[in-house]
Design an enzyme around this catalytic site. Structure first.
Site, PDB file in Angstrom:
ATOM      1  N   GLU A 162       0.880  -1.163   0.000  1.00 29.79           N
ATOM      2  CA  GLU A 162       0.000   0.000   0.000  1.00 29.79           C
ATOM      3  C   GLU A 162       0.920   1.217   0.000  1.00 29.79           C
ATOM      4  O   GLU A 162       1.302   1.718   1.049  1.00 29.79           O
ATOM      5  CB  GLU A 162      -0.918  -0.028   1.223  1.00 29.79           C
ATOM      6  CG  GLU A 162      -2.082   0.926   1.144  1.00 29.79           C
ATOM      7  CD  GLU A 162      -1.688   2.360   1.466  1.00 29.79           C
ATOM      8  OE1 GLU A 162      -1.255   3.075   0.529  1.00 29.79           O
ATOM      9  OE2 GLU A 162      -1.798   2.748   2.623  1.00 29.79           O
ATOM     10  N   GLU A 171       3.670   8.750  -3.786  1.00 28.84           N
ATOM     11  CA  GLU A 171       4.672   8.172  -2.897  1.00 28.84           C
ATOM     12  C   GLU A 171       5.730   7.380  -3.663  1.00 28.84           C
ATOM     13  O   GLU A 171       6.507   6.637  -3.066  1.00 28.84           O
ATOM     14  CB  GLU A 171       3.994   7.270  -1.857  1.00 28.84           C
ATOM     15  CG  GLU A 171       3.121   8.039  -0.874  1.00 28.84           C
ATOM     16  CD  GLU A 171       2.521   7.153   0.203  1.00 28.84           C
ATOM     17  OE1 GLU A 171       2.836   5.942   0.228  1.00 28.84           O
ATOM     18  OE2 GLU A 171       1.733   7.665   1.014  1.00 28.84           O
TER      19      GLU A 171
END
Length: 706
Positions: A162, A171
Site C-alpha cells: 500500500e 509516494e
C-alpha cells in the site's frame, strides 16, 4: 495520543518532558523566531505522531479488501501447486504481513524503511504470536538484495503493498513496482492490488474556481474597486492537486459537464513496465453548456487478478456501491456520509490552465499527464500529444504566495461586503490608513475612499503580487512598506486596518499577530486612531465528529490483531510532539453540536498586551459521544456586537444543539480531538480554561468534562 484518566484534563504543552535540545520555530503571534526546548528526538516523534498509519487502519473497508485480496492470491498460488512466498513492501504495523500468515502463506517478508516503525512492527508481530513467521527487513525495497547471503533467499511470488496517496502515484509507486518486478518478484507473480484505474470528471464550478483565480473587487453599489492584473488572469496557475473530501462539497454550486471518465489504467501486475511519464487523451461529449474549469479526480484498486474485489475512492454520486451502502448504513446522516470515510486517500481537484466554454453535446479532449510523482490535466479541441510533459507553472506569483483557503477568502463576496461597509463608515476622504495584513486586497480597495494607504508586507512574494495590483489599477495613493520602522517617515496614521490574515497563521488565533504589530507602533499613533477590527473573541463548542476523530483514536484491535503496542508507540510520540489543538477545515468533516457555542476569550486590540485568563462552563445539552472540541475566532470590526460587523472563521449560522454545524468554507478552525471519546448525557458540564500570554505568544487551553 494523550492518555486520559477518569476525568479528561489536558494542557496545551506537556511541561514534564525532559527537554534536551532546542528547535528554532517562528511564533506566529509574536512574529519572532524563537528557540524552543524540545525532547532530543523531536523530529522523529513528530514524524510518528503526524503519520497516517492509524488513519489507514481505521479504514475497515481497506483492511478487509486487502485481506480478501491476499486470501485469493495465496489460494490461487497453492492451487497451482506452488508455495506462497509473500513480500510486503511498506509494512507499517505489519498488519498485511500478519494477514498473509493467517491466510496460509508459506513465507512472509516485510519491508519497512522507517526504522522506528519497523521496530514497532516486530513487537506487534511478536505480540500476535507470529515471531519467526515474518522476516522484517529494515530498509527500502529498492535496497533489498535477493540470493544467498542477501535479505531474501529467493524472489517472492506474491507482492502486497500500500504505497498510494490521494494522487495514487505521489509516494513513488511507479518506481517501487518497476523495481520490485525487476529485482524482487518472480515473472508470473500475483500483486495485491493487481491494478488501478484513475477517473476524472470535468465541471463548471465558480465556487471552486474562486480557490484558484481572484475576481474583481466591487463596492456595495457594484462599482469595481480593483481589477485583476493581466498576468494573473493569463496565468496557468499551479498544477498541484487540491486534496479534498468531495463527499462534503456543496454540489448546488457544481455543473457536471461530463460523466466520470476513466483516464488512465495502472497495471501493477508486471505484465508491462510502468512509464515514469505518460500522456493519454480521451474524447468526451459535454452533457451541458458551460466553462471547463475544474477536474474532480479519484481512483479505484482492483485487489485480485479476476477483478472480484474492488476498492473505490469515488465520491458518493459515482461510487459503485452507493445504493447498497446507503441501505446498510441508514443511521449515517446525510446520505453522502455512508461512503467509507478515509483521510489518507481523499479525492482531488485540479484547476485547468484555461477555462474554455463548450456547448451542450459539443466534443473536446480531456488530456491526462503524469510524471513519476504527480499528475495534471488539460483540455483541447483536438487529440494532440504535447511537445513537453512539463507541468503548468505559476508565473504571476499569486498561486505561489497564497493558499487555496486564502484565495477563497479574497473572493468571498459576503465577507468582503462586511469589511467594505465598515470601511466606508469609518474612514474619511482625508484618512491615512495603515494595513496590517498579508495580501489584503481590501486594504488596497480602501485607497478609493481615503487620502493615503500604507500596506505592510513582510513576504516578498505577497508584496510583489500586491504591487502588481497597485500598478494595474494605477493606485497612486498606495505605498507598500516592508517593515514597521518605516512608519516614522509616513504621514500621520488615522486608521489601522487588518482582516487580519497572515501567511504564517495555522489556527485562527495565530492572526492575533495583528495585535502584536499594533502594539509595536501604538505609541506613535494618535489617541483617536480608528482600529479595525476593534476586538476578537475565541469561541468553543463540544462536538461529536462523525469521522475526524479517527485520525487520533487508538486502534486496540484491528481485524483480529492486537495493535496495542502501536497505540502506545504513537501515544508516546504525540505526547512529545503534538499540540492538543490542530487546524482543520471543518466543513469537510461533519460534526454534531453537543453544546451551544460559547465565548471563551476576548481580546481588545487597544489593550492587547494584557495577560488574560478565563474559565467558562459549557452545558452539554445533547447526549452522544463527545470526541472533540471545535474552536474558532470571530473578528468584531467595530465596538458594536452585530452579525453585520462580525466576520467569523467558524459557523456561518448559529450553532444549534444536536444539529450538524455549518462551517465557514474559507477558514480552518482549531480542533481538539479526544483520543478516548467521552460518552455523555445531556446536562453534563464541560469546563474550558483559557489563558493568553500575549508577550510570549502563547495560548493555553485546558478542558475538563465532569
Amino acid at each position: 495520543m494523550l492518555k486520559l484518566k477518569n476525568q479528561f484534563q489536558i494542557l496545551l504543552h506537556v511541561n514534564s518532558v525532559n527537554m534536551s535540545t532546542f528547535k528554532q520555530i517562528l511564533n506566529p503571534i509574536t512574529g519572532r523566531s524563537e528557540w524552543e526546548p524540545q525532547c532530543e528526538n523531536y523530529d522523529y516523534h513528530q514524524e510518528i505522531a503526524r503519520a497516517a498509519f492509524a488513519d489507514m487502519l481505521h479504514d475497515t473497508e481497506r483492511n478487509q479488501k486487502y485481506y480478501k485480496g491476499l486470501q485469493l492470491a495465496i489460494d490461487k498460488v497453492h492451487r497451482q501447486g506452488f508455495k506462497a512466498n509473500v513480500l510486503d513492501i511498506g509494512t507499517g504495523t505489519g498488519i498485511l504481513s500478519m494477514m498473509a500468515v493467517r491466510c496460509g502463506a508459506d513465507s512472509v517478508t516485510a519491508c519497512e524503511a522507517f526504522r522506528p516503525m519497523a521496530d514497532c512492527a516486530e513487537k506487534i508481530i511478536e505480540k500476535n504470536g507470529m515471531k519467526g513467521m515474518i522476516n522484517v527487513i529494515k530498509k527500502r525495497s529498492t535496497e533489498i538484495l535477493v540470493g544467498e547471503g542477501g535479505d531474501m533467499s529467493r524472489r517472492a511470488n506474491i507482492l502486497v503493498t500500500e504505497v498510494f496517496d490521494t494522487e495514487l502515484i505521489g509516494e513513488g509507486a511507479i518506481s517501487i513496482f518497476n523495481h520490485a518486478h525487476k529485482e524482487l518478484l518472480e515473472k508470473n507473480c500475483i500483486v495485491v492490488p493487481d491494478s488501478a484505474t484513475m477517473y476524472a470528471q470535468v465541471v463548471e464550478c465558480p465556487f471552486a474556481w474562486s480557490w484558484n483565480m481572484p475576481k474583481v473587487l466591487a463596492n456595495l453599489d457594484g462599482e469595481i474597486l480593483l481589477t485583476t492584473p493581466a498576468d494573473i488572469q493569463q496565468c496557468q496557475g499551479s498544477a498541484a492537486l487540491h486534496d479534498i473530501q468531495l463527499n462534503q462539497f456543496p454540489l448546488k454550486d457544481v455543473k457536471f459537464l461530463t460523466d466520470p471518465i476513466a483516464v488512465q489504467h495502472f497495471d501493477w501486475s508486471g505484465k508491462t513496465v510502468l512509464k515514469l511519464e505518460n500522456y493519454s487523451s480521451t474524447k468526451f461529449t459535454a452533457k451541458h453548456s458551460g466553462s471547463l474549469q475544474v477536474v474532480f479526480m479519484w481512483w479505484d484498486l482492483k485487489m485480485d487478478t479476476e477483478n472480484q474485489v474492488l476498492l473505490s475512492c469515488a465520491p458518493f454520486w459515482a461510487h459503485p456501491d452507493y445504493e447498497q451502502l446507503k441501505t446498510a448504513n441508514r443511521k449515517r446522516i446525510p446520505n453522502q456520509n455512508v461512503i467509507p470515510w478515509r483521510d489518507h486517500w481523499m479525492q482531488a481537484l485540479y484547476y485547468l490552465p484555461t477555462s474554455p466554454r463548450i456547448q451542450e453535446s459539443g466534443e473536446m479532449y480531456l488530456n491526462f499527464h503524469h510524471d513519476e510523482y504527480s499528475l495534471w490535466f488539460t483540455v483541447s479541441k483536438s487529440e494532440q500529444k504535447p511537445l513537453s510533459l512539463r507541468q503548468p507553472m505559476c508565473n504571476c506569483g499569486f498561486h505561489n504566495a497564497y493558499s487555496r483557503t486564502r484565495a477563497g477568502q479574497l473572493n468571498d463576496n459576503l465577507r468582503n461586503k462586511k469589511y467594505l461597509r465598515v470601511l466606508e463608515e469609518e474612514i474619511k476622504k482625508d484618512s491615512v490608513v495603515l494595513v496590517l495584513s498579508d495580501g489584503s486586497l481590501l486594504g488596497l480597495a480602501a485607497s478609493k475612499l481615503c487620502a493615503k494607504v500604507y500596506c505592510l508586507e513582510s513576504s516578498r512574494y505577497s508584496s510583489k503580487v500586491l504591487q502588481g495590483y497597485v500598478d494595474a489599477n494605477e493606485l497612486k495613493n498606495v505605498k507598500i512598506i516592508n517593515c514597521l520602522s518605516e512608519i516614522d517617515n509616513l504621514d500621520e496614521i488615522t486608521c489601522v486596518f487588518g482582516e487580519p490574515s497572515f501567511l504564517s497563521a495555522l489556527v485562527p488565533w495565530d492572526n492575533f499577530y495583528f495585535g502584536t504589530l499594533l502594539s509595536q507602533i501604538q505609541s506613535k499613533l494618535r489617541s483617536d486612531v480608528t482600529i479595525i477590527p476593534r476586538y476578537a473573541t475565541i469561541h468553543a463548542t463540544a462536538v461529536e465528529f462523525l469521522d475526524l476523530h479517527k485520525i487520533r483514536s487508538p486502534l486496540g484491535e484491528c481485524e483480529g490483531f492486537d495493535l496495542a503496542v502501536f497505540d502506545e508507540f504513537v501515544e508516546k510520540s504525540a505526547n512529545l510532539a503534538d499540540s492538543i489543538v490542530e487546524p482543520q477545515p471543518l466543513w469537510e468533516y461533519p460534526c454534531r453540536a453537543l453544546s451551544k457555542s460559547q465565548e471563551i476569550l476576548r481580546i481588545d486590540f487597544n489593550k492587547f498586551f494584557e495577560t488574560k485568563k478565563t474559565i467558562t462552563e459549557h452545558q452539554l445539552k445533547a447526549s452522544g459521544s463527545c470526541n472533540g472540541v471545535a474552536l474558532w475566532v470571530d473578528w468584531h470590526l467595530t465596538g458594536e456586537l452585530s452579525s453585520k460587523t462580525t466576520v467569523t472563521s467558524g459557523p456561518v449560522i448559529e450553532v444549534e444543539v444536536d444539529k450538524y454545524i455549518n462551517w465557514d468554507i474559507h477558514s480552518r478552525q482549531g480542533v481538539h480531538l479526544l483520543p478516548h471519546p467521552q460518552l455523555v448525557k445531556s446536562n453534563r458540564t464541560m469546563t474550558c480554561e483559557t489563558s493568553f500570554l500575549p508577550r510570549d505568544g502563547d495560548i493555553h487551553f485546558k478542558f475538563h468534562i465532569q
